[in-house]
Design a protein around this motif. Structure first.
Motif, short mmCIF file in Angstrom:
data_model
loop_
_atom_site.label_atom_id
_atom_site.label_comp_id
_atom_site.label_asym_id
_atom_site.label_seq_id
_atom_site.Cartn_x
_atom_site.Cartn_y
_atom_site.Cartn_z
N ASP A 145 71.97 111.99 37.96
CA ASP A 145 71.69 110.59 37.65
C ASP A 145 72.42 110.09 36.40
OD1 ASP A 145 70.07 110.56 39.81
OD2 ASP A 145 68.19 110.72 38.69
N SER A 146 72.81 111.03 35.52
CA SER A 146 73.45 110.64 34.26
C SER A 146 74.86 111.17 34.11
CB SER A 146 72.60 111.14 33.08
OG SER A 146 71.30 110.62 33.13
N TYR A 147 75.26 112.09 35.00
CA TYR A 147 76.58 112.68 34.96
C TYR A 147 76.88 113.38 33.63
CZ TYR A 147 77.07 109.89 39.15
OH TYR A 147 76.86 109.34 40.38
N ILE A 148 75.87 114.06 33.10
CA ILE A 148 76.10 114.93 31.96
C ILE A 148 75.51 116.29 32.29
CG2 ILE A 148 76.02 113.02 30.31
CD1 ILE A 148 73.33 114.18 29.34
N VAL A 149 75.98 117.33 31.57
CA VAL A 149 75.45 118.67 31.79
C VAL A 149 74.26 118.90 30.88
CG1 VAL A 149 77.57 119.68 32.69
CG2 VAL A 149 77.21 119.60 30.22
N THR A 150 73.27 119.58 31.41
CA THR A 150 72.04 119.85 30.67
C THR A 150 71.67 121.32 30.81
OG1 THR A 150 70.64 119.28 32.57
CG2 THR A 150 71.19 117.49 31.04
#
Length: 247
Positions: A145-150
């Motif tokens: 949903d945010s296109y970042i890695v977590t």
């Protein structure tokens, strides 16, 4: 509240924060989950938003739609130009995700010689396309949903680096609660990013000022810069100038 007014409010929240949760909309609009579900279905059916689990997100933020329009794009480009004045040759810079950060990546001068770390694959793609800088994409679980890695992998990597300057977007910012977000995984990554940086700048359109989400990232005094699309002399920025360097 009429349906049209309700849906206009929903669109405003999605444009500002990229993603909204159905549960939050129920509280803010004081309506049932069924009402919000119908509204989101109608907006998705007219191709105005993209439905996701638990809510909806902006189609301009969805990398898969092919849509290149960005909410308040001119304002975000203005912020990007201000932000780039802080980046000098030889610096190591850490970038978050979001549409304002992507505008930064597109405007980096070709002759700028820096190393960029980022937690966003789409920002990395913009950096590679528009600059000749070294780009290092940190790894982890991709939050679709945010296109970042977590996750723990990226947080551990961030603990092993020290950058000169970090640029972060934000869902909400206020004097009372600082930087806040609505997604727990994102909050943890942003905290790790701030710890890895000598200095941190928040980039935000003025519409997000004086707003709050449920989960706290940090107090304002943890940060160094606030970069917005309005002139620092504007009255609404006066309280922020007491805490931060405002550009």
């Amino acid at each position: 509240m009429l349906k049209e007014e309700r849906q206009n409010f929903i669109m405003k929240q999605i444009n500002l924060h990229n993603k909204v949760l159905s549960s939050d909309l129920c509280v803010k609009l004081n309506v049932s989950e069924d009402t919000i579900r119908r509204d989101l279905n109608e907006l998705a059916g007219s191709a105005k938003i993209k439905k996701v689990y638990g809510g909806a997100m902006s189609k301009s933020f969805s990398h898969t739609t092919g849509i290149k329009e960005t909410y308040a794009q001119d304002a975000k480009r203005q912020i990007a130009k201000k932000a780039l004045t802080l980046i000098n040759d030889g610096m190591i810079v850490l970038l978050g995700g979001g549409t304002t950060i992507m505008e930064m990546a597109r405007l980096i001068p070709k002759d700028r010689r820096c190393t960029f770390f980022t937690v966003s694959p789409v920002v990395a793609m913009e950096l590679i396309e528009y600059s000749d800088c070294e780009v290092i994409l940190l790894g982890g679980s991709l939050l679709h949903d945010s296109y970042i890695v977590t996750g723990s992998m990226v947080i551990n990597q961030l603990a092993d680096i020290k950058v000169d300057l970090c640029f972060l977007g934000t869902n909400a910012i206020s004097l009372q609660n600082g930087i806040t977000d609505s997604v727990w995984e994102v909050v943890q990554v942003k905290k790790a990013m701030i710890k890895s940086a000598n200095k941190t700048a928040i980039v935000s359109i003025a519409e997000k000022l004086n707003s709050d989400e449920k989960m706290k990232v940090c107090n304002l005094n943890t940060l160094n810069y606030l970069i917005t699309d309005i002139d620092p002399t504007e009255q609404m920025l006066s309280p922020y100038i007491e805490v931060l360097n405002v550009l």
